[in-house]
Enzyme design. Structure first.
Site, mmCIF file in Angstrom:
data_model
loop_
_atom_site.group_PDB
_atom_site.id
_atom_site.type_symbol
_atom_site.label_atom_id
_atom_site.label_comp_id
_atom_site.label_asym_id
_atom_site.label_seq_id
_atom_site.Cartn_x
_atom_site.Cartn_y
_atom_site.Cartn_z
ATOM 1 N N ASP A 174 0.834 -1.200 0.000
ATOM 2 C CA ASP A 174 0.000 0.000 0.000
ATOM 3 C C ASP A 174 0.868 1.248 0.000
ATOM 4 O O ASP A 174 2.079 1.210 0.237
ATOM 5 C CB ASP A 174 -1.038 -0.007 1.121
ATOM 6 C CG ASP A 174 -0.452 0.062 2.504
ATOM 7 O OD1 ASP A 174 0.708 0.467 2.655
ATOM 8 O OD2 ASP A 174 -1.169 -0.273 3.468
ATOM 9 N N ILE A 175 0.238 2.365 -0.314
ATOM 10 C CA ILE A 175 0.936 3.645 -0.429
ATOM 11 C C ILE A 175 1.117 4.228 0.964
ATOM 12 O O ILE A 175 0.146 4.356 1.730
ATOM 13 C CB ILE A 175 0.144 4.607 -1.330
ATOM 14 C CG1 ILE A 175 -0.023 3.993 -2.721
ATOM 15 C CG2 ILE A 175 0.834 5.968 -1.417
ATOM 16 C CD1 ILE A 175 -1.002 4.727 -3.608
ATOM 17 N N GLU A 217 -5.957 2.330 -0.993
ATOM 18 C CA GLU A 217 -4.593 2.528 -1.491
ATOM 19 C C GLU A 217 -3.800 1.232 -1.475
ATOM 20 O O GLU A 217 -2.574 1.246 -1.570
ATOM 21 C CB GLU A 217 -3.871 3.588 -0.652
ATOM 22 C CG GLU A 217 -3.489 3.183 0.751
ATOM 23 C CD GLU A 217 -4.594 3.384 1.782
ATOM 24 O OE1 GLU A 217 -4.256 3.503 2.964
ATOM 25 O OE2 GLU A 217 -5.780 3.445 1.396
#
Length: 300
Positions: A174-175, A217
């Site tokens: 994930d970001i 995300e």
């Protein structure tokens, strides 16, 4: 009018024959059942071997499908389908066949559950067909596969890995600090970042692998036949590529990073695809706890 001659003629046209092969169209083998509904495989200048084995051109992961079930091949200018000695048979328009000519519109049943249709489509029809498949199976923002498609594919790939004795790796990432990015620069900037990640994954993922937007995300990549070491290399390449990117928002540059967890099934260490997914998620959590912008992979 007395001097006007009139000639009435009846012209008979074989509409079925004319419709069989539109002059500008090419043949496609289209799935009309299951999660692959709408997916079309081009048949121009190629044969198509169908079955559960890794050597098949179209792999159908279903217990009702034989290892080498059927083959579609060209005989001159005609398409044929042949049963390769399958257990549950090949059916064309409801009739069980050993070898049969195929025509435009024919409905083909492989085994007991997998339905397909032979269709001749021009470029416009094919674009429309693919748009239906994309609408059902992809995320509109990133153009990656959606979570539903991913979950069904992961189970299929896990089963395939067991049978073929090939490793199966899963990358979850994930970001980093994505909520902070949205709060600071706005959701438009956040969407630009998500789109960019989708573009990067599309360019760096092989066709036989599956990249998806898992949610928010978070992203996932299924790597068929990929060892733990190879999967870590893929993850690090993606991490480095993303770290080097910049997204502009109101004349400001936004740099962002990702954290990744990599788990690999070696045929013995997990019983289900859910266990593999859970382990990848645990490793992703470790990457975030250890400072983010890193990959943690566990040797299989």
């Amino acid at each position: 009018m007395a001097n006007e001659e009139r000639s009435d003629k009846t012209i008979i046209v074989n509409l079925k024959k004319e419709a069989e092969k539109p002059s500008t169209a090419e043949p496609f083998f289209v799935s009309i059942s299951g999660r692959e509904t709408g997916k079309a495989i081009p048949l121009k200048n190629r044969n198509l071997k169908i079955g559960r084995e890794v050597d098949c051109d179209l792999i159908l992961d279903n217990p009702q499908i034989s290892r080498f079930h059927a083959e579609i091949f060209w005989q001159g200018s005609e398409l044929m389908i042949k049963d390769l000695g399958s257990t549950n048979g090949v059916f064309v328009n409801g009739k069980k066949v050993s070898e049969e000519h195929l025509h435009n519109g024919d409905k083909i049943l492989i085994g007991t559950q997998m339905y397909f249709k032979l269709v001749y489509q021009d470029a416009v029809d094919q674009t429309y067909q693919q748009s239906l498949f994309k609408a059902a199976n992809t995320d509109a923002l990133t153009q990656l596969y959606n979570k539903r498609y991913f979950m069904e594919s992961l189970e299929k790939e896990f089963s395939f890995s067991k049978r073929s004795h090939q490793p199966l790796s899963l990358i979850l990432f994930d970001i980093d600090f994505f909520k902070r990015i949205n709060d600071t620069y706005g959701h438009i900037a956040g969407d630009r970042i998500l789109k960019l990640v989708g573009t990067i994954l599309t360019s760096q993922t092989r066709l036989e692998n599956i990249a998806c937007r898992f949610g928010g995300e978070e992203f996932a990549i299924v790597l068929r036949g990929c060892s733990s070491l190879q999967a870590r290399q893929v993850a690090e390449r993606i991490r480095g590529t993303i770290q080097s990117q910049k997204v502009m928002s109101k004349s400001q540059e936004i740099n962002f990073t990702i954290s990744l967890g990599v788990a690999t099934f070696n045929g013995k260490n997990f019983q289900t695809s859910e266990e593999l997914l859970l382990r990848a998620d645990e490793l992703l959590y470790q990457a975030k706890q250890n400072g983010r912008n890193q990959t943690i992979a566990e040797a299989a």
